[in-house]
Design a protein around this motif. Structure first.
Motif, PDB file in Angstrom:
ATOM      1  N   SER A 217      -4.416   6.721  -1.347  1.00  0.00           N
ATOM      2  CA  SER A 217      -3.156   6.537  -0.632  1.00  0.00           C
ATOM      3  C   SER A 217      -3.115   5.183   0.058  1.00  0.00           C
ATOM      4  O   SER A 217      -2.062   4.542   0.133  1.00  0.00           O
ATOM      5  N   LEU A 218      -4.273   4.745   0.558  1.00  0.00           N
ATOM      6  CA  LEU A 218      -4.310   3.468   1.267  1.00  0.00           C
ATOM      7  C   LEU A 218      -3.985   2.302   0.338  1.00  0.00           C
ATOM      8  O   LEU A 218      -3.327   1.334   0.743  1.00  0.00           O
ATOM      9  N   ILE A 219      -4.449   2.389  -0.908  1.00  0.00           N
ATOM     10  CA  ILE A 219      -4.171   1.307  -1.857  1.00  0.00           C
ATOM     11  C   ILE A 219      -2.672   1.088  -1.978  1.00  0.00           C
ATOM     12  O   ILE A 219      -2.183  -0.053  -1.978  1.00  0.00           O
ATOM     13  N   VAL A 220      -1.922   2.186  -2.053  1.00  0.00           N
ATOM     14  CA  VAL A 220      -0.467   2.077  -2.167  1.00  0.00           C
ATOM     15  C   VAL A 220       0.158   1.736  -0.816  1.00  0.00           C
ATOM     16  O   VAL A 220       1.069   0.916  -0.735  1.00  0.00           O
ATOM     17  N   ALA A 221      -0.366   2.343   0.263  1.00  0.00           N
ATOM     18  CA  ALA A 221       0.215   2.129   1.587  1.00  0.00           C
ATOM     19  C   ALA A 221       0.122   0.670   2.002  1.00  0.00           C
ATOM     20  O   ALA A 221       1.026   0.152   2.682  1.00  0.00           O
ATOM     21  N   GLU A 222      -0.950   0.005   1.604  1.00  0.00           N
ATOM     22  CA  GLU A 222      -1.129  -1.378   2.019  1.00  0.00           C
ATOM     23  C   GLU A 222      -0.284  -2.354   1.202  1.00  0.00           C
ATOM     24  O   GLU A 222      -0.373  -3.557   1.401  1.00  0.00           O
ATOM     25  N   GLN A 223       0.506  -1.840   0.294  1.00  0.00           N
ATOM     26  CA  GLN A 223       1.482  -2.680  -0.385  1.00  0.00           C
ATOM     27  C   GLN A 223       2.777  -2.782   0.414  1.00  0.00           C
ATOM     28  O   GLN A 223       3.693  -3.505   0.024  1.00  0.00           O
ATOM     29  N   ILE A 224       2.874  -2.046   1.540  1.00  0.00           N
ATOM     30  CA  ILE A 224       4.085  -2.049   2.360  1.00  0.00           C
ATOM     31  C   ILE A 224       3.984  -3.193   3.370  1.00  0.00           C
ATOM     32  O   ILE A 224       3.586  -3.020   4.516  1.00  0.00           O
ATOM     33  N   ALA A 225       4.302  -4.384   2.942  1.00  0.00           N
ATOM     34  CA  ALA A 225       4.347  -5.549   3.840  1.00  0.00           C
ATOM     35  C   ALA A 225       3.130  -5.628   4.740  1.00  0.00           C
ATOM     36  O   ALA A 225       3.248  -5.859   5.945  1.00  0.00           O
ATOM     37  N   ALA A 226       1.957  -5.438   4.184  1.00  0.00           N
ATOM     38  CA  ALA A 226       0.737  -5.490   4.988  1.00  0.00           C
ATOM     39  C   ALA A 226       0.397  -6.938   5.334  1.00  0.00           C
ATOM     40  O   ALA A 226       0.572  -7.848   4.530  1.00  0.00           O
ATOM     41  N   THR A 227      -0.075  -7.134   6.557  1.00  0.00           N
ATOM     42  CA  THR A 227      -0.526  -8.454   6.990  1.00  0.00           C
ATOM     43  C   THR A 227      -2.036  -8.494   7.189  1.00  0.00           C
ATOM     44  O   THR A 227      -2.566  -9.501   7.658  1.00  0.00           O
ATOM     45  N   SER A 228      -2.696  -7.394   6.866  1.00  0.00           N
ATOM     46  CA  SER A 228      -4.151  -7.320   6.971  1.00  0.00           C
ATOM     47  C   SER A 228      -4.633  -6.209   6.047  1.00  0.00           C
ATOM     48  O   SER A 228      -3.842  -5.409   5.542  1.00  0.00           O
TER      49      SER A 228
END
Length: 277
Positions: A217-228
């Motif tokens: 889930s994190l792999i996909v979640a961090e595609q949401i405008a992640a800055t880190s």
């Protein structure tokens, strides 16, 4: 020369046969262990050779040596450690929420038929929703900060824990619960000292499944405008066409998943060691 009648045990003969069989079994086990260890190495060697000969295009699948160099690059400039710290924090917070909600609801549903009738249908309906399809809704509700990322991880980790906990409690022998009641155990004592320890092995199985889904889930979640985080590292590499860093980031994701799974497996062995006695 010694002659033995049929059916008469001759000391030494069966012992020698057993010893030979044991040595053969040990040798076979060591051979299979060696093959398992060398198999990934052989794949890496073939991969490297194929890249060197031009059979495998570097822009699509970089050679292992190039991926290793990219890994050293992001490690030496500090980007990798910062990314791992940010991603691990998201997984830790999301998993903690998933554990509290999943195990709590699992206990409630497993212990009460009324809770099962009220809670379980709603949980099954939510479980049927596509997790990653909720991303646009989470962005509208919570923006593009940390909240939607953590909640996606929590939601992914919640259901394996809920299902395993409720199922484990239902499988506990009712006679044990009745015995505890006869002995004067309170409801809270029965849950703490009998039901939770009895359900713990299956709860830990749910935790292992939850960890795997949390990292996915994190792999996909961090595609949401992640800055880190690792997702941010991979997105930057995509923008600069650094396929080697993208592959290295995916390898780090997998390695972190394996490490956390190994920790839970060690906890599982420690917790259930009494069952092997």
């Amino acid at each position: 020369m010694s002659i033995s009648a049929p059916g008469v045990h001759v000391p030494g003969e069966s012992d020698s046969a057993d010893s030979t069989s044991a040595r053969a079994t040990t040798k076979s086990r060591r051979l299979h262990t060696l093959i398992r260890a060398l198999s990934p190495v052989a794949v890496l060697v073939l991969w490297q050779v194929g890249s060197a000969l031009g059979i495998i295009p570097q822009e699509r699948l970089p050679a292992p040596s190039l991926i290793a160099e990219a890994g050293w690059e992001v490690l030496s400039n500090g980007q990798l450690l910062d990314a791992i710290a940010a991603s691990a924090q998201r997984v830790a917070i999301g998993l903690a929420i998933g554990v509290l909600v999943g195990v709590g609801l699992g206990l409630l549903v497993g212990l009460s038929r009324y809770a099962d009738s009220i809670v379980d249908p709603n949980m099954q309906a939510i479980r049927a929703l596509p997790l990653f399809g909720l991303i646009p809704l989470f962005i509208l509700w919570f923006g593009i900060g940390e909240m939607p990322k953590v909640l996606l991880v929590a939601l992914g980790a919640l259901f394996p824990l809920y299902l395993n906990t409720s199922a484990a409690i239902r499988q506990i022998d009712p006679r044990l619960v009745e015995t505890a009641r006869v002995l004067g155990f309170s409801r809270a004592t029965t849950v703490r000292d009998l039901i939770i320890p009895g359900a713990m092995p299956q709860i830990l199985v749910g935790l292992r499944q939850a960890l795997a889904i949390a990292w996915l889930s994190l792999i996909v979640a961090e595609q949401i405008a992640a800055t880190s985080g690792l997702g941010h590292l991979i997105n930057n590499a995509r923008d600069f066409l650094r396929t080697d860093i993208i592959f290295f980031g995916l390898i780090v994701y997998a390695a972190l998943g394996l490490i956390t799974d190994a920790i839970v497996r060690a906890l599982e062995r420690h917790t259930t060691r009494y069952q092997n006695r």
